[in-house]
Structure formats: structure tokens, C-alpha cells
Design a protein around this motif. Structure first.
Motif: not given
Length: 332
Positions: A101-121
């Protein structure tokens, strides 16, 4: 406390709700997504570009990124190549029982951070958990939606005389994944070029330069793009081998393994076919952007049989063959 995925996390009940609330909504939070409806209702206007992709890269963590960042970048870059401003994404996770679950959390956090940096919802998603041994950690399927702000870009629009430009060094992502997978170590560490390109592409489009086609050279690399364009537009390409930017460590790995750098995937580069009169201005704009500092003119389209020729350092020509066979599976 359970620190790995269970089949119960995919059963649609309390365990599923827990992982949605405590993990996915934590990092992908959006008012539309948080409604948890069967479908997202989003406002759209004008011409819309839609793309879908699946990400199975192995390993899921690599120098320069991970599968979560890669999923966003790959989706956004496909939209950018069509002159579309990225707006929305949907994502589906296929997870293997026993994944940390730690690896999954890292993946989802990375996805969220990248999307937000682009203004993608991220407005919709789904999660499935499959028994151990029937997947490999995590696979991600995404769909991207964008509004077309520069219509007319197409692989069918490349013309005789078009100048071919790449926005940076090629093969970095493919070489990085290959080195990580095979346990190869180098004094200068290979790093993926994984990056979202819309900001750089938008800077070009705002200047009104004449661009006929764009494509991000992922699977099959630069070679695949040029061969696809040759078939679609009925032109041939002559590429100056010395002008193609390739990092020395990528070139060295390819020579060691007998590979062509032109066949290796990129995840943060764009190939452009531009009108000759716009080429100088395109290069100038690209080189002002952090992701385009190594942009280069590499060749030209011309009339003739659809093919790709490389002009060597000796002034001779050789055919650049299209990618064939199992070059490097699960590269993205």
C-alpha cells in the motif's frame, strides 16, 4: 494494520470504500470525482480531443518518474500533439493482490501532483484487484479529454519541404528502463525524460508558427513516428544522423546491446513537422523552454517513396528500418 492490498479491496464493499477514501480521494481529490457517481458530468465546448492509453511499465519506479507520473504525462502529451489543451482525465487501476500500500500511495500521490501542476482534473476512476500472480503490481488505464485550440495537426498533413524538429535528446526513457530492468550501472546515471509537454507546446501555438504535425515518440521512438508519417502523408524523410541529439550514455548503451537509439521510447519529447519558413522561429521558442533546450533540426520531408533515410557522417545514406519484433516490451 494491513499494509498490502487484499482481494477484499476490490470487492466493492467496506474495504473498497476505505481505500477510495483514505488513498485515492486523498491525492486525486476533485469536486466532480468526490461525488463518486457512475459517470462524471463535465462542461465542454468547442472541438474536443479524446485519447486513451494503458501503462504497464516495468519497473514501476525508475529514475525520473514512476508509473503514476508516466500515466499523466503520456495522456497529456497525446492531447498536446493534437493541439488540445488537457482538461480532464479518467483513470482505472488494475492492482495485484499483495502489492504494498505504501508503493500504491506513492504512485497515486505522484499522479495527483503531476495532474495538479498542469491544471488537469481527474474526474472519474475505477479500481480492480486481481489475484497474486495475474498482474505485476499495478497497471493503469487512462483517458484524457482536451479542448482543441490549434486545429489541423495531423500525421496526414506532412508536406514536401517540411522541416523535422525534435524537442530534445531521444531514447532517454527507453534506455533508462532497459538499464534498470537489466541491472546495468553506469558512472553517469541514465534518467527518463518523463515530463508533461503542454506548457512548451502551448508556447509554440501562441506564436502562430506553421506546424503541420506533432507526435510524441513513445513506443518505437523517433523511427516509428517518421515511418507512420511517411505512410500517412506519402512522403519520404532524410534525417541527418549527426544532427539527432542523443546522450552519450544512451548511445553507449545502444552500441553495447546492438540497438538503434532511434527505436527507443521517449516520454518527454515531441517530434514536429513545420513549414520551412517557421523552422527558425520554432527552434528559438523551444530553446527558451526548459524542456526544449536541446531542440534540433534533424531532417526534411520530400517527395518520393514513403521511407526514412539516414544521412551518415560520411555523406552516405542508409535505410532506417521501422521497429520490428519484441524490442523492449512494457516500456510505458
Amino acid at each position: 494494520m494491513v499494509r498490502e492490498l487484499l482481494l477484499a479491496h476490490g470487492n466493492g464493499g467496506e474495504e473498497t470504500w476505505t481505500i477510495i477514501k483514505d488513498l485515492f480521494l486523498k491525492y486525486l481529490d476533485d469536486p466532480i470525482l468526490s461525488k463518486l457517481e457512475d459517470a462524471a458530468v463535465v462542461p465542454l465546448e468547442g472541438h474536443i480531443a479524446v485519447t486513451t492509453d494503458a501503462f504497464t511499465v516495468s519497473p514501476i519506479f525508475f529514475r525520473g518518474g514512476d508509473i503514476g507520473k508516466l500515466a499523466v504525462c503520456g495522456t497529456v502529451n497525446d492531447l498536446a500533439a493534437m493541439g488540445a489543451r488537457p482538461m480532464y482525465m479518467t483513470v482505472s487501476f488494475i492492482l495485484e493482490e499483495g502489492m504494498s500500500l505504501e508503493d500504491l500511495e506513492t504512485v497515486v500521490r505522484s499522479m495527483g501532483d503531476t495532474a495538479r501542476s498542469l491544471g488537469v482534473r481527474v474526474v472519474a476512476g475505477d479500481t480492480k484487484v486481481v489475484p497474486k500472480g495475474t498482474a505485476d503490481g499495478v497497471f493503469i488505464v487512462s483517458t484524457g479529454i482536451g479542448r482543441v485550440v490549434y486545429p489541423g495537426l495531423s500525421s496526414h498533413n506532412v508536406r514536401d519541404g517540411d522541416i523535422i524538429i525534435v524537442t530534445g535528446t531521444i531514447g532517454d526513457h527507453g534506455a533508462c528502463i532497459l538499464a534498470a530492468r537489466e541491472g546495468l550501472d553506469f558512472e553517469t546515471h541514465l534518467e527518463s525524460d518523463c515530463a508533461p509537454l503542454w506548457d512548451m507546446v502551448e508556447a509554440l501555438l501562441k506564436e502562430g508558427v506553421e506546424i503541420h504535425a506533432m507526435r510524441d515518440p513513445t513506443r518505437g521512438g523517433l523511427s516509428a513516428v517518421l515511418h507512420e508519417w511517411a505512410r500517412a502523408s506519402g512522403v519520404s524523410f532524410v534525417v541527418d544522423e549527426q544532427s539527432v541529439p542523443v546522450r552519450e550514455e544512451v548511445r553507449g548503451l545502444c552500441e553495447f546491446l546492438g540497438l538503434e537509439p532511434y527505436h527507443l521510447a521517449c516520454e518527454g519529447r515531441m517530434v514536429l513537422a513545420v513549414a520551412e519558413e517557421s523552422a527558425e522561429r520554432v527552434l528559438e521558442i523551444l530553446r527558451q523552454h526548459p524542456l526544449g533546450t536541446n531542440a534540433a533540426v534533424i531532417g526534411r520531408a520530400q517527395k518520393g517513396k514513403p521511407q526514412v533515410l539516414l544521412r551518415t557522417a560520411y555523406g552516405t545514406h542508409r535505410f532506417l528500418e521501422p521497429p520490428m519484433g519484441e524490442l523492449l516490451p512494457r516500456i510505458c
